[in-house]
Design an enzyme around this catalytic site. Structure first.
Site, PDB file in Angstrom:
ATOM      1  N   GLU A 299      65.315  -3.678  57.944  1.00 47.06           N
ATOM      2  CA  GLU A 299      64.414  -3.160  58.972  1.00 47.06           C
ATOM      3  C   GLU A 299      64.127  -1.674  58.716  1.00 47.06           C
ATOM      4  O   GLU A 299      62.995  -1.208  58.877  1.00 47.06           O
ATOM      5  CB  GLU A 299      65.088  -3.358  60.332  1.00 47.06           C
TER       6      GLU A 299
ATOM      7  N   SER B 112      62.129  -8.760  58.084  1.00 47.44           N
ATOM      8  CA  SER B 112      63.067  -8.019  57.218  1.00 47.44           C
ATOM      9  C   SER B 112      63.753  -8.973  56.243  1.00 47.44           C
ATOM     10  O   SER B 112      64.330  -8.532  55.243  1.00 47.44           O
ATOM     11  CB  SER B 112      64.098  -7.252  58.051  1.00 47.44           C
ATOM     12  N   HIS B 113      63.729 -10.279  56.520  1.00 47.14           N
ATOM     13  CA  HIS B 113      64.326 -11.258  55.596  1.00 47.14           C
ATOM     14  C   HIS B 113      63.332 -12.363  55.257  1.00 47.14           C
ATOM     15  O   HIS B 113      63.704 -13.494  54.986  1.00 47.14           O
ATOM     16  CB  HIS B 113      65.634 -11.811  56.185  1.00 47.14           C
TER      17      HIS B 113
END
Ligand code: NDP
Ligand code: PYC
Length: 336
Positions: free
Chosen positions: A187, A46-47
């Site tokens: 997410e 997600s990052h």
């Protein structure tokens, strides 16, 4: 085709090229690419490289100042401030880091405020770097008002992560880093991109009803983790990295964005504590007590936060990473 395998260096070159191509100044492009590569390397998708889409979109929308020059100042003996000038947070952090470390070692404790920075990243790289330097570290940042307080359904808080780092005797530091929402917004965005439902407790739709539809939550409200406890922690993050350092709350940040859909603008607070300050020569004795606690956790089969990340890192360093084909396609399409 399930994915495209790349070495970390290939990924770094790709991220830098896309950021430079979008008009980001070289020093920013280097710092920003590094956090994306670190996220992908450690299995924090997600990052990870997905954030290239987010960062380039923020540049294209004029949300971020692409050539901002961070300005360092010293508001007090143990305080460091970096005004990021509306640029991405990474270069501002790197600008303030040496003085933060020096002040923490001199005074026993020091804090760094990043002001006026655009933030889209995970916080663990920062606390990990401080813990690698032998300091105990905490970091906080608000984001955009996407999260409802416990008992309500109207967004007030950002996803407001809290990160903590503790240097260990042997091996990498003890680090945790999580959103005070049920999950990071990234997410939910990844679930939407993949056409997947989310668990039924992550958020509500625009009418305040629980839903498993990620798109409905993105236009409704996310929920805090742990009910009223996560809600109070989210409020604490707003206060510490907003009004305390003279910067925006998540509500103010999303108002400033004015519907452009860019990454949050505002502040971050990082606190560094030198364990030698309290302990002096007794440091090894008390570090050993901390290690005994870690042993009591892992000794019963429970895992430490970051254990998964460090294991993913070992694999990525040896074998590279696999980027999902649809994400690779979207990254390659950036900058026309
Ligand atoms: P998670 O809910 O996945 O929690 C992540 C943390 O919990 C990690 O330290 C992780 O370690 C640890 N953890 C997860 N499962 C376990 C377990 N079973 N046992 C022990 N530890 C565990 O992450 P979030 O979705 O809340 O946040 C993800 C990222 O999003 C964070 O890095 C955060 O900084 C970032 N974020 C950034 C924001 C910003 O404004 N800049 C806003 C919100 C989030 P491990 O990694 O080893 O699994
Ligand atoms: O995933 O919630 C998130 C997020 C917000 C800002 C950066 N990441």
């Amino acid at each position: 085709m399930t994915g495209i395998r790349m070495t970390l260096d290939e990924l770094r070159q790709l991220a830098r090229a896309k950021l430079l191509g979008a008009g980001l100044a070289p020093a920013h492009a280097e710092a920003v690419a590094e956090t994306m590569v670190a996220g992908e390397r450690d299995g924090c998708t997600s990052h990870g490289i997905y954030r290239l889409l987010v960062a380039v979109s923020s540049i294209d929308k004029g949300v971020v100042v692409p050539d901002a020059e961070p300005v360092l100042s010293e508001p007090a003996r143990a305080l460091v401030r970096v005004d990021g000038g509306g640029g991405f947070a990474q270069l501002a952090f790197q600008t303030g880091l040496p003085m933060l470390i020096e002040k923490a070692r001199t005074n026993g404790i020091a804090a760094l405020a990043l002001n006026n920075v655009v933030h889209f990243a995970a916080l663990w790289p920062e606390v990990e770097e401080l813990a690698e330097a032998g300091l105990v570290a905490l970091a906080f940042t608000p984001s955009h008002a996407w999260v409802a307080p416990s008992g309500g359904a109207e967004p007030v808080f950002g996803t407001n992560p809290i990160a903590f780092g503790w240097p260990r005797l042997d091996g990498p530091p003890f680090v945790f880093d999580f959103a005070t929402s049920m999950v990071a917004r990234g997410e939910i965005e990844l679930h939407r991109r993949a056409g997947k439902r989310v668990p039924d407790n992550w958020g509500v739709d625009a009418e305040g009803r629980l839903t498993t539809d990620p798109a409905a939550i993105l236009s409704g409200a996310m929920r805090t983790f742990g009910g009223h406890k996560g809600s109070a922690l989210a409020a604490m993050v707003e206060l510490l990295a907003g009004p305390l350092i003279g910067d925006m709350t998540s509500r103010e940040s999303i108002e400033w964005d004015a519907g452009r859909g860019g990454s949050p603008l505002g502040g971050e607070l990082i606190i560094a504590i030198d364990p030698k300050g309290f302990l002096g020569d007794l440091l090894p004795e008390h570090q050993a007590r901390a290690e005994a606690m870690f042993g009591a956790i892992t000794g019963q089969g429970a895992r430490l936060p970051s254990a998964r990340r460090y294991a993913a890192r070992r694999v990525s360093l040896a074998e590279g990473v696999e980027i999902p084909a649809d994400l690779y396609r979207d990254v390659m399409a950036l900058n026309g």
